[in-house]
Design an enzyme around this catalytic site. Sequence first.
Site, PDB file in Angstrom:
ATOM      1  N   HIS A 246      47.132  29.743  31.733  1.00 57.44           N
ATOM      2  CA  HIS A 246      47.787  28.629  32.475  1.00 57.44           C
ATOM      3  C   HIS A 246      47.062  27.433  32.379  1.00 57.44           C
ATOM      4  O   HIS A 246      47.921  26.443  32.014  1.00 57.44           O
ATOM      5  CB  HIS A 246      47.641  28.930  34.147  1.00 57.44           C
ATOM      6  CG  HIS A 246      48.299  30.050  34.526  1.00 57.44           C
ATOM      7  ND1 HIS A 246      49.443  30.750  34.574  1.00 57.44           N
ATOM      8  CD2 HIS A 246      47.646  31.212  35.201  1.00 57.44           C
ATOM      9  CE1 HIS A 246      49.810  31.540  35.159  1.00 57.44           C
ATOM     10  NE2 HIS A 246      48.604  32.180  35.385  1.00 57.44           N
TER      11      HIS A 246
HETATM   12  O1  RIB Z   1      49.182  29.758  39.295  1.00 58.65           O
HETATM   13  C1  RIB Z   1      47.908  29.626  38.230  1.00 58.65           C
HETATM   14  C2  RIB Z   1      47.137  28.406  38.638  1.00 58.65           C
HETATM   15  O2  RIB Z   1      46.418  28.822  39.744  1.00 58.65           O
HETATM   16  C3  RIB Z   1      45.973  28.180  37.756  1.00 58.65           C
HETATM   17  O3  RIB Z   1      45.432  26.924  37.865  1.00 58.65           O
HETATM   18  C4  RIB Z   1      44.854  29.144  38.159  1.00 58.65           C
HETATM   19  O4  RIB Z   1      43.396  28.531  37.945  1.00 58.65           O
HETATM   20  C5  RIB Z   1      44.875  29.105  39.604  1.00 58.65           C
HETATM   21  O5  RIB Z   1      44.211  27.937  40.037  1.00 58.65           O
END
Ligand code: RIB
Length: 310
Positions: A246
């Site tokens: 992500h």
């Molecule tokens: O949904 C993914 C996000 O949520 C990413 O930034 C992960 O680090 C959590 O913060």
Amino acid sequence: MNKTKIILDTDPGNDDLLAIIMALKSDLIDMRGLTIVGGNASLENTTNNALSLLTYMGRMEVPVYVGDASALNESSTSPEEFDEFKSHRIEIHGETGLHVSLPKPSIRPREMHAVDFIINEAESNKGELILVPIGPLTNIAMAIKKEPNLKNWLKGIHLMGGAVNVLGNVTEYAEFNIYCDPVAADEVMGSGIGIKLCGLDITRETSVKREETDWLGGNSPAEKIIRQLLDTVFRKLPDRDYFSLHDPITVLSVLYPELIDWEMYDVSVVCTGSEFGKTIGTLNIDGTVEVGVNIDQELAKQKISQILST
Ligand code: RIB
Ligand code: CA
């Protein structure tokens, strides 16, 4: 060569760790500082994780500024709901927010609040600074509210958050960063600042698979700690067959936006009721939020591993 000036607003966080290392290693990025938000763990833990990671990487010159805990806390939800949220984030990111242990920090955060640092840096680098929020948008919304000129001073925002045309990952509607502070997210999305949104639409599937532990082969400190982290994540989460990139994809979107197909939207966020935290996108060629709708997954993974292995 011209480096891109960024501030990473982060809640380290396992995938944040990879994103921070990418930003530290890329010779195309001038990392002006890290601003810290609560989210994957308490603000105290996310701050300590950031300081420990910079110490481990030998990058103690990078300034760290503490912001705010994300809005999702005991006061904004019922005790049962907050307990369920805490157990969700502990399952994914561990008790302290990281599934690896790092050295005790040899540095402390700067005195200035994260919001003031963001405003000062944007004013001193008009038209050049990109904010890269990869956690809840609490600090970003506070900065925009405190200094409306940010809209004219910032070059743009590349954020990790949302699920526009796919299901969420906390509830069927909400992605984690938005779920933690939907009001802040709605304010940022509606600010009029040019945003590139890296949501679950492109980040969920772009992942390191359980069997790909050789994704990073080298023995640099960065590659060793990331391999350790991936090994621990897959050991602790036996039902999880992939580690989504992500936050690394969001840093990649600053460097190689051409790896992602973008469509212009208006985006708003549901802040009450059962669809709490849902990002609603409406296609609008005159909008201000470019939503990442498709990504060259293999090339993105290759680029991320190249940067991490430098
Ligand atoms: O949904 C993914 C996000 O949520 C990413 O930034 C992960 O680090 C959590 O913060
Ligand atoms: Ca994060």
